[in-house]
Design a protein around this motif. Structure first.
Motif, PDB file in Angstrom:
ATOM      1  N   ALA A 126     -15.445  71.668  30.447  1.00  0.00           N
ATOM      2  CA  ALA A 126     -15.729  71.547  29.087  1.00  0.00           C
ATOM      3  C   ALA A 126     -16.499  73.142  28.734  1.00  0.00           C
ATOM      4  CB  ALA A 126     -16.915  70.741  28.661  1.00  0.00           C
ATOM      5  N   THR A 127     -17.058  73.578  29.767  1.00  0.00           N
ATOM      6  CA  THR A 127     -17.755  74.963  29.566  1.00  0.00           C
ATOM      7  C   THR A 127     -16.612  75.865  29.388  1.00  0.00           C
ATOM      8  OG1 THR A 127     -19.668  74.225  30.627  1.00  0.00           O
ATOM      9  CG2 THR A 127     -19.209  76.713  30.534  1.00  0.00           C
ATOM     10  N   HIS A 128     -15.929  75.647  30.275  1.00  0.00           N
ATOM     11  CA  HIS A 128     -14.546  76.812  30.332  1.00  0.00           C
ATOM     12  C   HIS A 128     -13.816  76.843  28.880  1.00  0.00           C
ATOM     13  CE1 HIS A 128     -14.538  78.879  34.378  1.00  0.00           C
ATOM     14  NE2 HIS A 128     -15.289  77.787  34.615  1.00  0.00           N
ATOM     15  N   ASP A 129     -13.354  75.698  28.609  1.00  0.00           N
ATOM     16  CA  ASP A 129     -12.871  75.507  27.554  1.00  0.00           C
ATOM     17  C   ASP A 129     -13.514  76.248  26.176  1.00  0.00           C
ATOM     18  OD1 ASP A 129     -10.826  74.230  28.764  1.00  0.00           O
ATOM     19  OD2 ASP A 129     -11.598  72.206  28.224  1.00  0.00           O
ATOM     20  N   GLN A 130     -14.891  75.845  26.129  1.00  0.00           N
ATOM     21  CA  GLN A 130     -15.656  76.397  25.229  1.00  0.00           C
ATOM     22  C   GLN A 130     -15.650  78.205  25.222  1.00  0.00           C
ATOM     23  OE1 GLN A 130     -19.604  74.528  24.923  1.00  0.00           O
ATOM     24  NE2 GLN A 130     -19.657  74.915  22.580  1.00  0.00           N
ATOM     25  N   TRP A 131     -15.778  78.624  26.183  1.00  0.00           N
ATOM     26  CA  TRP A 131     -16.007  79.871  26.478  1.00  0.00           C
ATOM     27  C   TRP A 131     -14.387  80.627  26.103  1.00  0.00           C
ATOM     28  CZ3 TRP A 131     -13.337  83.777  29.351  1.00  0.00           C
ATOM     29  CH2 TRP A 131     -14.105  85.037  29.173  1.00  0.00           C
ATOM     30  N   ALA A 132     -13.504  79.834  26.223  1.00  0.00           N
ATOM     31  CA  ALA A 132     -11.941  80.521  26.162  1.00  0.00           C
ATOM     32  C   ALA A 132     -12.113  80.409  24.505  1.00  0.00           C
ATOM     33  CB  ALA A 132     -10.829  79.439  26.927  1.00  0.00           C
ATOM     34  N   LEU A 133     -12.338  79.261  23.914  1.00  0.00           N
ATOM     35  CA  LEU A 133     -12.281  79.240  22.462  1.00  0.00           C
ATOM     36  C   LEU A 133     -13.026  80.232  21.784  1.00  0.00           C
ATOM     37  CD1 LEU A 133     -11.211  77.496  20.094  1.00  0.00           C
ATOM     38  CD2 LEU A 133     -13.577  76.180  20.256  1.00  0.00           C
ATOM     39  N   ALA A 183     -14.890  93.614  25.071  1.00  0.00           N
ATOM     40  CA  ALA A 183     -14.927  94.454  26.256  1.00  0.00           C
ATOM     41  C   ALA A 183     -15.931  94.057  27.212  1.00  0.00           C
ATOM     42  CB  ALA A 183     -15.167  95.896  25.925  1.00  0.00           C
ATOM     43  N   ALA A 184     -17.001  93.637  26.983  1.00  0.00           N
ATOM     44  CA  ALA A 184     -17.908  93.153  27.786  1.00  0.00           C
ATOM     45  C   ALA A 184     -17.991  91.651  28.323  1.00  0.00           C
ATOM     46  CB  ALA A 184     -19.419  93.185  27.471  1.00  0.00           C
ATOM     47  N   GLY A 185     -16.863  90.735  27.674  1.00  0.00           N
ATOM     48  CA  GLY A 185     -16.860  89.705  28.032  1.00  0.00           C
ATOM     49  C   GLY A 185     -17.814  88.643  27.295  1.00  0.00           C
ATOM     50  N   ARG A 186     -18.658  89.178  26.424  1.00  0.00           N
ATOM     51  CA  ARG A 186     -19.778  88.564  25.952  1.00  0.00           C
ATOM     52  C   ARG A 186     -19.229  87.527  24.824  1.00  0.00           C
ATOM     53  NH1 ARG A 186     -22.806  92.640  26.086  1.00  0.00           N
ATOM     54  NH2 ARG A 186     -22.209  93.303  23.803  1.00  0.00           N
ATOM     55  N   VAL A 187     -19.517  86.445  24.723  1.00  0.00           N
ATOM     56  CA  VAL A 187     -19.432  85.279  23.440  1.00  0.00           C
ATOM     57  C   VAL A 187     -20.504  84.717  22.994  1.00  0.00           C
ATOM     58  CG1 VAL A 187     -17.300  84.848  24.797  1.00  0.00           C
ATOM     59  CG2 VAL A 187     -19.244  83.331  25.040  1.00  0.00           C
ATOM     60  N   HIS A 188     -20.741  84.479  21.506  1.00  0.00           N
ATOM     61  CA  HIS A 188     -21.541  83.869  21.037  1.00  0.00           C
ATOM     62  C   HIS A 188     -21.391  82.457  20.627  1.00  0.00           C
ATOM     63  CE1 HIS A 188     -23.761  87.960  20.758  1.00  0.00           C
ATOM     64  NE2 HIS A 188     -22.406  88.200  20.471  1.00  0.00           N
ATOM     65  N   VAL A 189     -22.045  81.374  21.270  1.00  0.00           N
ATOM     66  CA  VAL A 189     -21.716  80.057  21.064  1.00  0.00           C
ATOM     67  C   VAL A 189     -22.892  79.148  20.826  1.00  0.00           C
ATOM     68  CG1 VAL A 189     -20.574  78.046  22.225  1.00  0.00           C
ATOM     69  CG2 VAL A 189     -19.584  80.175  22.636  1.00  0.00           C
ATOM     70  N   VAL A 190     -22.925  78.421  19.971  1.00  0.00           N
ATOM     71  CA  VAL A 190     -24.071  77.632  19.474  1.00  0.00           C
ATOM     72  C   VAL A 190     -23.548  75.818  19.721  1.00  0.00           C
ATOM     73  CG1 VAL A 190     -25.673  76.796  17.744  1.00  0.00           C
ATOM     74  CG2 VAL A 190     -24.849  79.109  17.722  1.00  0.00           C
TER      75      VAL A 190
END
Length: 544
Positions: free
Chosen positions: A87-94, A163-170
């Motif tokens: 689930a974490t991988h799916d959320q990061w990919a989304l 570029a840094a692979g940084r995402v913003h997820v709540v």
């Protein structure tokens, strides 16, 4: 010079690849307490794992994944750890896909504003030269220049995150998080918001596995509807069954697709389950989902062998008209209305009801294909495209193109109806130009949307949208019928003379008068050098 854009070929839309059904869990107070405690605990683990994964960014690899899963296994179980990390991988990919879409949108906005800023004030658009229109006033030009600077700054930040692979997820949703600072406007108190926030951050989901008993060993549901929950190691004291499991008092009965679900778990095929809590209604639900073997895509020619029902999607109704294989409208146009105001549940029910009536109408006409436009309004909701027309921008923003297409494809697959998508370019304009007025009579008024249906259907069938206009009677031969007879484009010598039919002549025709019958330049034929009438006939052999 600019011109009409290239049109994409029609194609058959593939059917859905997955199924999801839901049922209500009528749990007792004890069951609700256990579900809430387990969901909150696993939700905290999911939040921590998402934090670790986000910090790793693009440096994540299989070894890091194994390390995260090993750490979660110690406090939960191997199966819960697998579900959490997936689930974490799916959320990061989304989130990454969202960043890519945002960058594309920002670049499109910047390009559009720059093109309009470069034009003089009040300049009109020139489609032939590909020039955008200028802004109407100096104040608007100044405001757009400031917006351009803001969009460039925003794009720079998104590109740096990408570029840094940084995402913003709540976890729990950005909308609900922002609602915390506007409780009075939402009519909530802090306790009510806290309950919603806690329910949104729960984690009670487990993927299935083929070959295991009932297709899922973490949250199995038996053929009698008994639901069992595998408890994490830290909450093993809550178990009321052997092997650290908790059996709910409530039973599950899937009304929709129940037999298909039963056949699947009986064969021990994988089924994924998700349990969630609706705080507003005070109810618990369980959702079962699985992948299905995609049905073979029907060839386009086979799908259109019995004609097509063309559909023009609008803000408040679906306009439909049956077309035969030659592209001719059959019968009368139909409308299936819906109301997109009110709550999301009301809008969804309206769309489902309209689509159900449309599919029933398609089956009644004998057609097995529905032609729709491949619409995408993601680039048409901004002011740069439609100017000050705020009403039209709001109409496009609330029009559920993606949801309507997804529901239509899923519902049509259950009734063996094929969906054919066509390029939406110029369908409304050309349909009104070539079909609205000829089909309008004293007993029937054809709207612009009805005419667009014909354009959509003809494009799906492979026919040009333009209809062949009947020439004046003085330029028709053979009893006013020869010039409207149709010939296929591949027919050889279709421009030649008609064959002579032996028998007595009914008119006095001098011998040798047919010597130039095959010479189109010697006759009054459309597009030829001898053409001098006030009318102009299309040279393409199109059907009425």
């Amino acid at each position: 010079m600019g011109g009409l854009r290239a049109l994409a070929a029609p194609f058959v839309v593939p059917g859905p690849a997955g199924v999801a059904i839901r049922d209500r869990l009528r749990v007792s107070e004890a069951d609700a307490a256990v579900l809430g405690e387990v969901g909150v605990f696993l939700g905290s683990l999911a939040a921590g794992d998402l934090t670790v994964r986000s910090r790793q960014g693009l440096a994540h690899d299989a070894a890091a994944w194994a390390t995260r899963k090993r750490e979660l296994t110690g406090v939960s179980s191997a199966r819960w750890a697998g579900s959490l990390t997936k689930a974490t991988h799916d959320q990061w990919a989304l989130a990454r896909r969202g960043q890519a879409a945002e960058m594309a949108w920002l670049r499109g906005q910047i390009t559009s504003i720059q093109a309009r800023l470069a034009r003089p004030l009040g300049a009109k658009a020139d489609k032939r030269e590909g020039l955008a229109r200028g802004y109407g006033s100096r104040s608007e030009w100044h405001a757009k220049s400031r917006r351009l600077y803001a969009l460039k700054s925003r794009l720079a930040g998104v590109e740096a995150d990408w570029a840094a692979g940084r995402v913003h997820v709540v976890r729990g949703g950005k909308r609900l998080a922002r609602l915390r600072h506007h409780l009075e406007v939402a009519g909530l108190d802090e306790q009510g918001w806290r309950e919603r926030w806690q329910a949104a951050r729960m984690f009670l989901a487990a993927d299935g596995e083929s070959g295991k008993r009932f297709g899922n060993e973490t949250i199995p549901i038996t053929d009698t509807g008994q639901l069992t929950l595998k408890l994490p190691a830290a909450l093993a004291q809550l178990a009321n069954a052997s092997h650290g499991r908790y059996v709910l008092d409530a039973t599950v009965t899937f009304r929709h697709r129940g037999q298909e679900w039963l056949d699947r778990i009986t064969a021990n095929r994988a089924v994924a389950y998700r349990i969630h809590h609706d705080v507003v209604r005070g109810r618990w639900y369980v959702t079962a989902s699985w992948q299905r073997t995609p049905a073979p895509v029907l060839p386009l020619e086979a799908a259109l062998a019995r004609g097509v029902v063309a559909v023009d999607m609008n803000d408040d109704h679906l306009a439909a008209w049956r077309l035969d294989v030659h592209g001719n409208p059959v019968g009368e146009p139909h409308r299936f209305c819906y109301d997109l105001t009110g709550s999301a549940a009301h809008r969804d029910a309206q769309i489902r009801h309209a689509l159900t009536r449309l599919l029933h109408h398609t089956r009644a006409t004998g057609a097995v294909a529905v032609a729709i436009e491949d619409l995408d309004f993601t680039d048409g909701r901004c002011r740069e495209k439609h100017g000050r027309n705020k009403r039209f921008r709001r109409l496009i923003s609330r029009f559920p193109t993606a949801k309507l297409k997804a529901r239509l494809v899923a519902m049509a697959a259950e009734q063996d109806i094929t969906i054919v998508a066509v390029d939406p370019a110029y369908t409304s304009r050309w349909g009104a130009q070539h079909w609205q007025q000829p089909l309008t009579s004293s007993n029937r008024k054809v709207s612009r949307h009805d005419a667009a249906c014909i354009a959509i259907g003809r494009r799906a069938l492979g026919h040009p949208i333009r209809r062949r206009t009947t020439p004046p009677r003085t330029h028709q031969s053979d009893g006013y019928r020869h010039r409207t007879a149709q010939a296929r484009p591949e027919a050889r010598r279709r421009e030649g003379p008609r064959p002579r039919i032996p028998g007595p002549r009914t008119r006095c025709v001098p011998p040798g008068s047919g010597a130039n019958a095959g010479n189109q330049n010697a006759q009054h034929r459309s597009g030829r050098s001898a053409e001098h009438g006030f009318w102009q006939q299309d040279s393409l052999p199109l059907s009425l």
